[in-house]
Each structure stands twice: as C-alpha cells, then as structure tokens.
Design a protein around this motif. Structure first.
Motif, mmCIF file in Angstrom:
data_model
loop_
_atom_site.group_PDB
_atom_site.id
_atom_site.type_symbol
_atom_site.label_atom_id
_atom_site.label_comp_id
_atom_site.label_asym_id
_atom_site.label_seq_id
_atom_site.Cartn_x
_atom_site.Cartn_y
_atom_site.Cartn_z
ATOM 1 N N GLY A 1 -50.734 -9.982 -26.550
ATOM 2 C CA GLY A 1 -49.061 -10.473 -27.139
ATOM 3 C C GLY A 1 -48.190 -9.511 -27.806
ATOM 4 O O GLY A 1 -47.224 -9.132 -28.356
ATOM 5 N N ASP A 2 -48.606 -8.260 -27.075
ATOM 6 C CA ASP A 2 -47.962 -6.955 -27.414
ATOM 7 C C ASP A 2 -47.463 -6.386 -26.535
ATOM 8 O O ASP A 2 -46.768 -4.892 -26.411
ATOM 9 N N LEU A 3 -47.421 -6.796 -25.297
ATOM 10 C CA LEU A 3 -46.635 -5.479 -23.696
ATOM 11 C C LEU A 3 -46.032 -6.968 -23.299
ATOM 12 O O LEU A 3 -45.620 -7.837 -23.880
ATOM 13 N N SER A 4 -44.428 -6.254 -22.637
ATOM 14 C CA SER A 4 -43.871 -7.181 -22.434
ATOM 15 C C SER A 4 -44.289 -7.619 -20.754
ATOM 16 O O SER A 4 -45.192 -7.310 -20.457
ATOM 17 N N TYR A 5 -43.307 -8.655 -20.080
ATOM 18 C CA TYR A 5 -43.713 -9.422 -19.132
ATOM 19 C C TYR A 5 -44.071 -8.023 -17.161
ATOM 20 O O TYR A 5 -44.477 -8.507 -17.024
ATOM 21 N N ARG A 6 -42.789 -7.395 -17.520
ATOM 22 C CA ARG A 6 -43.028 -6.060 -17.380
ATOM 23 C C ARG A 6 -44.165 -5.158 -17.116
ATOM 24 O O ARG A 6 -45.030 -4.865 -16.034
ATOM 25 N N GLN A 7 -44.667 -4.655 -18.587
ATOM 26 C CA GLN A 7 -45.844 -4.426 -18.805
ATOM 27 C C GLN A 7 -46.789 -4.479 -18.464
ATOM 28 O O GLN A 7 -48.276 -4.434 -17.431
ATOM 29 N N ILE A 8 -46.800 -6.600 -18.483
ATOM 30 C CA ILE A 8 -48.238 -7.164 -17.872
ATOM 31 C C ILE A 8 -48.205 -7.534 -17.036
ATOM 32 O O ILE A 8 -49.888 -6.903 -16.284
ATOM 33 N N ALA A 9 -47.012 -7.250 -16.164
ATOM 34 C CA ALA A 9 -47.219 -7.476 -14.336
ATOM 35 C C ALA A 9 -48.018 -5.888 -13.990
ATOM 36 O O ALA A 9 -48.666 -5.547 -13.132
ATOM 37 N N GLU A 10 -47.722 -4.761 -14.487
ATOM 38 C CA GLU A 10 -47.947 -3.226 -13.825
ATOM 39 C C GLU A 10 -49.240 -3.316 -14.651
ATOM 40 O O GLU A 10 -49.907 -2.843 -13.382
ATOM 41 N N ARG A 11 -49.994 -3.497 -15.119
ATOM 42 C CA ARG A 11 -50.998 -3.446 -15.385
ATOM 43 C C ARG A 11 -52.031 -4.104 -14.701
ATOM 44 O O ARG A 11 -53.147 -3.529 -14.766
ATOM 45 N N ALA A 12 -51.902 -5.660 -15.226
ATOM 46 C CA ALA A 12 -52.897 -6.506 -14.298
ATOM 47 C C ALA A 12 -52.605 -5.861 -12.523
ATOM 48 O O ALA A 12 -52.882 -6.816 -11.570
ATOM 49 N N GLY A 13 -51.352 -5.800 -11.929
ATOM 50 C CA GLY A 13 -51.761 -5.657 -10.851
ATOM 51 C C GLY A 13 -50.438 -6.810 -10.131
ATOM 52 O O GLY A 13 -51.253 -7.453 -9.422
ATOM 53 N N ALA A 14 -50.211 -7.380 -10.896
ATOM 54 C CA ALA A 14 -49.562 -8.967 -10.458
ATOM 55 C C ALA A 14 -48.426 -8.867 -10.771
ATOM 56 O O ALA A 14 -47.148 -7.360 -10.870
ATOM 57 N N SER A 15 -47.267 -9.298 -9.851
ATOM 58 C CA SER A 15 -45.795 -9.594 -10.296
ATOM 59 C C SER A 15 -45.447 -10.229 -11.582
ATOM 60 O O SER A 15 -46.049 -10.843 -11.890
ATOM 61 N N THR A 16 -43.909 -10.077 -10.860
ATOM 62 C CA THR A 16 -43.427 -10.446 -12.171
ATOM 63 C C THR A 16 -43.757 -12.227 -12.273
ATOM 64 O O THR A 16 -43.457 -12.986 -13.738
ATOM 65 N N THR A 17 -43.433 -12.605 -11.245
ATOM 66 C CA THR A 17 -43.307 -14.437 -10.987
ATOM 67 C C THR A 17 -44.413 -14.596 -11.286
ATOM 68 O O THR A 17 -44.823 -16.179 -12.257
ATOM 69 N N THR A 18 -46.034 -14.485 -11.115
ATOM 70 C CA THR A 18 -47.275 -14.694 -11.279
ATOM 71 C C THR A 18 -47.772 -14.378 -13.116
ATOM 72 O O THR A 18 -47.873 -15.500 -14.113
ATOM 73 N N VAL A 19 -46.784 -13.457 -13.885
ATOM 74 C CA VAL A 19 -46.747 -13.706 -15.743
ATOM 75 C C VAL A 19 -46.119 -14.104 -16.115
ATOM 76 O O VAL A 19 -46.126 -15.061 -16.650
ATOM 77 N N VAL A 20 -44.166 -14.349 -14.946
ATOM 78 C CA VAL A 20 -43.939 -15.716 -15.721
ATOM 79 C C VAL A 20 -44.843 -17.684 -15.886
ATOM 80 O O VAL A 20 -44.866 -18.093 -16.375
ATOM 81 N N ARG A 21 -44.973 -16.865 -14.348
ATOM 82 C CA ARG A 21 -45.617 -18.454 -14.093
ATOM 83 C C ARG A 21 -47.468 -19.278 -15.316
ATOM 84 O O ARG A 21 -47.481 -19.705 -15.974
ATOM 85 N N VAL A 22 -47.978 -17.761 -15.393
ATOM 86 C CA VAL A 22 -49.059 -17.909 -16.561
ATOM 87 C C VAL A 22 -48.493 -17.685 -17.799
ATOM 88 O O VAL A 22 -48.971 -19.373 -18.252
ATOM 89 N N ALA A 23 -47.629 -17.326 -18.296
ATOM 90 C CA ALA A 23 -46.673 -17.615 -19.998
ATOM 91 C C ALA A 23 -46.449 -19.353 -20.231
ATOM 92 O O ALA A 23 -46.991 -19.675 -20.318
#
Length: 99
Positions: free
Chosen positions: A54-76
């Motif tokens: 809970g301490d990162l933005s979706y964009r930061q999560i995408a960068e750290r995980a090597g994922a697309s923001t679409t993947t982050v939104v879907r997982v969320a």
C-alpha cells in the motif's frame, strides 16, 4: 473458471497440493508452463504483494515488478473486488509464515 471444478481441473489442483517443497513446485511449473507463463505468474504475485503493502503508486509498482500498468490495474481489481480472493488468501498465508 466454473464454480464446480471439472474432474481434470480437480486433478490439476490435487497435483499442485501434492507438491511438498518450493523446488518441487518450480520443477512442476517448469514442466507445465512456458518460461513466459511462469514469469507472468511471478510478475502478478509481485504486483499483488506491492499493492498489498500500500505505499506505492500503480506506476511505481509497474516499474518495480516489471509489469504494465494494465497488469497492475487488473491485479488490483482481483485483489480488492473479485469474489475468488485467491491473491488475498495467498498473501495472508505467506505473511503468516514470514514469506
């Protein structure tokens, strides 16, 4: 996914549950999935873990995980809204065991 698993689905779930060590799971996934599929599983779980923290933005999560923001939104969406609660259950159990 159906509410009631087919016999073949049930056998897959039983096979996964029969594995006893991380190495056995790794070997099974290597036989069952392509390397890209395994990487996708790893990426999605890492996204779920970072979202749960809970301490990162979706964009930061995408960068750290090597994922697309679409993947982050879907997982969320699956983590927070969907009825299956698979991510939630896995994350909670991993926390219980210190992983």
């Amino acid at each position: 996914m159906t509410e009631r698993p087919t016999p073949a689905e049930a056998r897959l779930y039983a096979a996964i549950l029969a594995l006893k060590t991380p190495e056995e799971v790794r070997d099974f996934l290597a036989d069952l999935c392509t390397p890209a599929e395994v990487r996708a599983f790893i990426e999605r779980l890492e996204v779920a873990r970072l979202l749960d923290a809970g301490d990162l933005s979706y964009r930061q999560i995408a960068e750290r995980a090597g994922a697309s923001t679409t993947t982050v939104v879907r997982v969320a969406r699956f983590l927070k809204e969907m009825p299956f609660k698979g991510y939630r259950r896995a994350l909670d159990r991993m926390k219980e065991t210190g992983q």
